[in-house]
Enzyme design. Structure first.
Site, PDB file in Angstrom:
ATOM      1  N   ASP A 172       0.805  -1.225   0.000  1.00  0.00           N
ATOM      2  CA  ASP A 172       0.000   0.000   0.000  1.00  0.00           C
ATOM      3  C   ASP A 172       0.840   1.277   0.000  1.00  0.00           C
ATOM      4  O   ASP A 172       0.310   2.374   0.158  1.00  0.00           O
ATOM      5  CB  ASP A 172      -0.965   0.013   1.194  1.00  0.00           C
ATOM      6  CG  ASP A 172      -0.239   0.067   2.529  1.00  0.00           C
ATOM      7  OD1 ASP A 172       0.978  -0.209   2.554  1.00  0.00           O
ATOM      8  OD2 ASP A 172      -0.887   0.367   3.538  1.00  0.00           O
ATOM      9  N   GLU A 173       2.157   1.150  -0.187  1.00  0.00           N
ATOM     10  CA  GLU A 173       3.012   2.330  -0.244  1.00  0.00           C
ATOM     11  C   GLU A 173       4.028   2.189  -1.371  1.00  0.00           C
ATOM     12  O   GLU A 173       4.527   1.102  -1.639  1.00  0.00           O
ATOM     13  CB  GLU A 173       3.746   2.545   1.080  1.00  0.00           C
ATOM     14  CG  GLU A 173       2.856   3.020   2.205  1.00  0.00           C
ATOM     15  CD  GLU A 173       3.651   3.469   3.416  1.00  0.00           C
ATOM     16  OE1 GLU A 173       3.156   3.261   4.530  1.00  0.00           O
ATOM     17  OE2 GLU A 173       4.756   4.015   3.259  1.00  0.00           O
TER      18      GLU A 173
END
Length: 408
Positions: free
Chosen positions: A101-102
């Site tokens: 998610d990053e």
């Protein structure tokens, strides 16, 4: 960063607004100790439920709450769609995936085509929101460190989800971070070490002489000193991929195993998976390590031992060595966890034989394992498994359907 990624994806699939829904993604929800992997903002603000919370903490009386089982294959698919959007604005070599998610993007070379930093950032946010209905928070900085710190400490709490930290802002940004643990790279143990040195904030860390930090903490102390001043010299397009120091696998069993033969089945399955990774990376191991954890009801904790072996990456050769370790040190206590690792990794130079081996048989084993690897890589690990994986205690078949330790 994708806001509460797992939870947001689940909301979108249910046609819900991730910012308004009451949803958690939970592993093993049927158990009181079920673990929350992600939660929507409403769950955190209203019920104080966040990543790491347990099933027994969930206010089940609230009928608005949706409990979603993890779907890792879905999350990976959505992640790939997001990466495709990134590549519209940045070449692949200037994208570094930090986690599911990053992601870090170096947009230095994209300005002539797409405009200012602010314009590029907002366009990426719009693309992801319009096409995937996901909200994105963004940290902007002169280097990856400043961007990450801006994201973690400010962007997540802003309505537009954007924060920008530059070198000249360090005294008003990094030095104002009160809790050491709020800085990426400083965990609880490192923070505790710093506090024992009388360092309780990032400002105090920045004012500590470099020789003092380096003497007390080595290379880590030197890195922390530079990070406290906002310095990070890494470049996203300069990727260094070292040879792994070790390859391993561990699992906590779903129940206590009282029969040693069942434990051996699991060890065999785990060794096969690790050996496959060794062969994929064209490396050998000459040190193996086995750790066994006993049941919480046992008066003994377990054991951890290693052994030197002839250099190899063959499942056929490795399995007997691991089983020998288990049989030698097992104390006939119920087993609850197993961890194996292969160390002293070297690049494979060729096939080593000795005078006592049947050359043809050894070559046939190697060729067979390579063929099995190819089939498993194409059709999945469960496409070719030993019959023992159908016996009581085996976990390979069930785990082959999981991604990241969760149901796909």
């Amino acid at each position: 960063m994708l806001n509460r990624f797992f939870a947001s994806v689940e909301c979108v699939k249910r046609r819900l607004n991730p910012l308004e829904a009451y949803l958690v993604v939970m592993s093993n929800a049927e158990r009181a100790g079920g673990l929350v992997l992600a939660a929507t903002p409403k769950m955190k603000s209203v019920h104080h439920i966040k990543t790491g919370s347990r099933m027994y903490e969930l206010p089940t009386w609230d009928e608005r709450i949706i409990i979603a089982p993890p779907r890792m294959k879905l999350y990976l698919k959505v992640n790939a769609m997001i990466q495709a959007i990134f590549r519209r604005y940045v070449p692949a070599e200037f994208i570094h995936v930090y986690s599911i998610d990053e992601c870090f993007l170096d947009i230095t070379g994209s300005h002539l085509l797409f405009g200012s930093t602010d314009e590029i950032v907002r366009q990426i946010q719009r693309d992801i929101l319009e096409e995937l209905r996901l909200y994105v928070t963004v940290g902007i900085g002169d280097n990856p460190l400043l961007a990450k710190l801006a994201l973690d400490n400010v962007a997540k709490n802003r309505p537009d989800g954007i924060a920008e930290w530059r070198y000249e802002d360090v005294p008003e940004t990094i030095w104002k971070i009160k809790h050491l643990e709020d800085v990426c790279g400083i965990g609880h143990r490192t923070a505790a070490h710093l506090k024992r040195m009388g360092i309780f904030s990032m400002y105090q860390l920045s004012q500590t002489p470099l020789p003092v930090l380096k003497s007390a903490m080595g290379v880590i102390g030197e890195q922390l000193y530079y990070h406290a001043h906002g310095l990070d010299y890494s470049h996203l397009n300069e990727k260094y991929v070292p040879i792994n120091k070790s390859y391993g696998k561990s699992q906590i069993l779903e129940k206590d195993y009282h029969v040693p033969a069942e434990v051996e089945i699991v060890i065999r399955e785990m060794v096969e998976e690790v050996a496959m990774r060794l062969r994929q990376n064209h490396v050998d191991t000459s040190v193996i390590h086995l750790s066994i954890g006993y049941s919480k009801y046992s008066i003994k904790k377990g054991f951890s031992h290693q052994a030197k072996i002839p250099s190899t990456n063959s499942s056929h050769a490795l399995i007997p060595y691991f089983l020998e370790l288990f049989r030698r040190y097992d104390e006939r206590e119920p087993v609850r966890s197993i961890a194996i690792s292969c160390g002293k990794i070297t690049l494979k130079a060729g096939l080593q034989l000795n005078l006592f081996e049947d050359v043809n048989r050894t070559l046939n084993h190697e060729q067979l394992e390579v063929t099995v690897d190819k089939i498993r890589m194409r059709y999945g690990f469960k496409s070719l498994m030993h019959a023992s994986s159908l016996l009581n205690g085996a976990t390979g078949l069930k785990r082959s359907e999981m991604v990241g330790g969760h149901k796909g």
